[in-house]
Design a protein around this motif. Structure first.
Motif, PDB file in Angstrom:
ATOM      1  N   ILE A 160      -1.121  13.376 -11.736  1.00 34.72           N
ATOM      2  CA  ILE A 160      -1.023  14.564 -10.885  1.00 34.72           C
ATOM      3  C   ILE A 160      -1.252  14.212  -9.424  1.00 34.72           C
ATOM      4  N   TYR A 161      -2.215  13.315  -9.166  1.00 34.01           N
ATOM      5  CA  TYR A 161      -2.513  12.919  -7.789  1.00 34.01           C
ATOM      6  C   TYR A 161      -1.447  11.984  -7.215  1.00 34.01           C
ATOM      7  N   PRO A 167      -6.622  -0.442  -8.425  1.00 29.24           N
ATOM      8  CA  PRO A 167      -7.502   0.717  -8.580  1.00 29.24           C
ATOM      9  C   PRO A 167      -7.076   1.872  -7.675  1.00 29.24           C
ATOM     10  N   ALA A 168      -7.540   3.062  -8.030  1.00 26.98           N
ATOM     11  CA  ALA A 168      -7.289   4.250  -7.220  1.00 26.98           C
ATOM     12  C   ALA A 168      -8.589   5.034  -7.120  1.00 26.98           C
ATOM     13  N   MET A 169      -8.796   5.689  -5.991  1.00 30.56           N
ATOM     14  CA  MET A 169     -10.048   6.419  -5.791  1.00 30.56           C
ATOM     15  C   MET A 169      -9.811   7.767  -5.131  1.00 30.56           C
ATOM     16  N   LEU A 170     -10.714   8.694  -5.420  1.00 28.87           N
ATOM     17  CA  LEU A 170     -10.847   9.934  -4.666  1.00 28.87           C
ATOM     18  C   LEU A 170     -12.232   9.899  -4.040  1.00 28.87           C
ATOM     19  N   ILE A 171     -12.306  10.144  -2.748  1.00 27.28           N
ATOM     20  CA  ILE A 171     -13.581  10.084  -2.038  1.00 27.28           C
ATOM     21  C   ILE A 171     -13.792  11.382  -1.274  1.00 27.28           C
ATOM     22  N   GLY A 172     -14.948  12.001  -1.479  1.00 31.07           N
ATOM     23  CA  GLY A 172     -15.247  13.243  -0.767  1.00 31.07           C
ATOM     24  C   GLY A 172     -16.670  13.689  -1.025  1.00 31.07           C
ATOM     25  N   GLU A 173     -17.005  14.859  -0.525  1.00 29.53           N
ATOM     26  CA  GLU A 173     -18.354  15.380  -0.702  1.00 29.53           C
ATOM     27  C   GLU A 173     -18.495  15.979  -2.092  1.00 29.53           C
ATOM     28  N   LYS A 179      -9.504  19.114  -3.962  1.00 24.83           N
ATOM     29  CA  LYS A 179      -8.424  19.109  -2.974  1.00 24.83           C
ATOM     30  C   LYS A 179      -8.885  18.568  -1.624  1.00 24.83           C
ATOM     31  N   SER A 180     -10.202  18.591  -1.392  1.00 23.36           N
ATOM     32  CA  SER A 180     -10.738  18.092  -0.122  1.00 23.36           C
ATOM     33  C   SER A 180     -10.991  16.588  -0.158  1.00 23.36           C
ATOM     34  N   PHE A 181     -10.855  15.970  -1.334  1.00 25.07           N
ATOM     35  CA  PHE A 181     -11.136  14.551  -1.483  1.00 25.07           C
ATOM     36  C   PHE A 181      -9.978  13.714  -0.943  1.00 25.07           C
ATOM     37  N   MET A 182     -10.328  12.574  -0.372  1.00 24.03           N
ATOM     38  CA  MET A 182      -9.340  11.655   0.188  1.00 24.03           C
ATOM     39  C   MET A 182      -8.836  10.717  -0.909  1.00 24.03           C
ATOM     40  N   PRO A 183      -7.517  10.684  -1.169  1.00 24.72           N
ATOM     41  CA  PRO A 183      -6.996   9.737  -2.158  1.00 24.72           C
ATOM     42  C   PRO A 183      -6.837   8.347  -1.546  1.00 24.72           C
ATOM     43  N   ILE A 184      -7.299   7.330  -2.261  1.00 21.12           N
ATOM     44  CA  ILE A 184      -7.230   5.943  -1.810  1.00 21.12           C
ATOM     45  C   ILE A 184      -6.551   5.127  -2.897  1.00 21.12           C
ATOM     46  N   ASN A 185      -5.503   4.419  -2.539  1.00 20.08           N
ATOM     47  CA  ASN A 185      -4.798   3.590  -3.518  1.00 20.08           C
ATOM     48  C   ASN A 185      -4.928   2.109  -3.157  1.00 20.08           C
ATOM     49  N   SER A 194     -16.693   0.845   3.318  1.00 20.77           N
ATOM     50  CA  SER A 194     -17.811   1.320   4.146  1.00 20.77           C
ATOM     51  C   SER A 194     -17.311   2.106   5.343  1.00 20.77           C
ATOM     52  N   ALA A 195     -16.212   1.651   5.954  1.00 26.02           N
ATOM     53  CA  ALA A 195     -15.640   2.365   7.100  1.00 26.02           C
ATOM     54  C   ALA A 195     -15.175   3.760   6.685  1.00 26.02           C
ATOM     55  N   ILE A 196     -14.590   3.860   5.501  1.00 27.15           N
ATOM     56  CA  ILE A 196     -14.170   5.173   4.998  1.00 27.15           C
ATOM     57  C   ILE A 196     -15.373   6.076   4.781  1.00 27.15           C
ATOM     58  N   ILE A 197     -16.430   5.527   4.193  1.00 28.15           N
ATOM     59  CA  ILE A 197     -17.654   6.300   3.936  1.00 28.15           C
ATOM     60  C   ILE A 197     -18.270   6.773   5.253  1.00 28.15           C
ATOM     61  N   ARG A 198     -18.304   5.873   6.248  1.00 26.82           N
ATOM     62  CA  ARG A 198     -18.892   6.247   7.550  1.00 26.82           C
ATOM     63  C   ARG A 198     -18.079   7.354   8.220  1.00 26.82           C
ATOM     64  N   SER A 199     -16.771   7.332   8.003  1.00 30.02           N
ATOM     65  CA  SER A 199     -15.928   8.376   8.605  1.00 30.02           C
ATOM     66  C   SER A 199     -16.240   9.747   8.025  1.00 30.02           C
ATOM     67  N   LEU A 200     -16.907   9.762   6.867  1.00 28.57           N
ATOM     68  CA  LEU A 200     -17.311  11.016   6.233  1.00 28.57           C
ATOM     69  C   LEU A 200     -18.738  11.402   6.615  1.00 28.57           C
TER      70      LEU A 200
END
Length: 202
Positions: A160-161, A167-173, A179-185, A194-200
């Motif tokens: 669906i995503y 690997p694939a990831m969804l990152i968010g609060e 729907k607010s999570f960032m998809p990462i492939n 870490s840079a992605i986490i800091r941006s959050l």
């Protein structure tokens, strides 16, 4: 708290590397980051089959990643690919005990470093026990069929995503809408993740 949902396959070397990175994320961010294992089987097969040439080419390319030298990983070229559903169900169950990454890492080590058959129930149960899992509870969960439903749902969500690989990831609060999570492939290094986490703002 930031939640990282990760889809990975136990015969994918890049999924192995991502699991190692996520272990480091957990060590560094501790209670600020939660890791949730999601299941996806790249090549569902019955029994054992010989790896395809494309798989072997991908494996040889993966061996060139810096993390292999950094972690001193002595990767064995897989002689067979197998049915990893039991491993996926076991690690999904381990989410409830906070042991998903530990068990996933042990299963990856078993396959890529020791050449073990992770479709074998005895092998998986032994690894789960060594990882701190309650074997009786795990066996009950495996037998009642509920884990199968969850793993099938994970595979459907992956599609669906629109993820194109592992690997694939969804990152968010945590507790926010998916729907607010960032998809990462694709595999991300510790610095990239870490840079992605800091941006959050964690």
């Amino acid at each position: 708290m930031i939640q990282i949902q990760v889809w990975a396959d136990f015969e994918c070397p890049y999924s192995y590397f991502q699991t190692i990175v996520l272990e480091k994320m957990q060590e560094n961010y501790q209670d600020r980051v939660e890791i949730v294992w999601r299941a996806f089987e790249l090549s569902p097969v019955e029994g054992n089959i010989s790896p395809s040439q494309s798989y072997l080419s991908n494996f040889e390319g993966a061996k060139l990643e810096p993390i292999v030298a950094d972690e001193k990983l002595k990767l064995l070229r897989p002689k067979f690919l197998t049915y990893t559903w039991l491993a996926q169900e076991s690690v999904y169950f381990a989410n409830s005990q906070g042991l998903s990454l530990k068990l996933a890492r042990a299963l990856f080590d078993a396959f890529f470093l020791n050449g073990l058959d992770i479709s074998n129930e005895e092998v998986v149960m032994q690894i789960a026990s060594q990882s701190g899992m309650n074997g009786q509870l795990l066996r009950q969960a495996l037998d009642n069929g509920e884990l199968t439903k969850h793993v099938m749902a994970d595979e459907q969500e992956f599609k669906i995503y629109g993820f194109q690989g592992l690997p694939a990831m969804l990152i968010g609060e945590k507790d926010f809408s998916p729907k607010s999570f960032m998809p990462i492939n694709g595999f991300k290094t510790f610095d990239e993740l870490s840079a992605i986490i800091r941006s959050l703002n964690v």
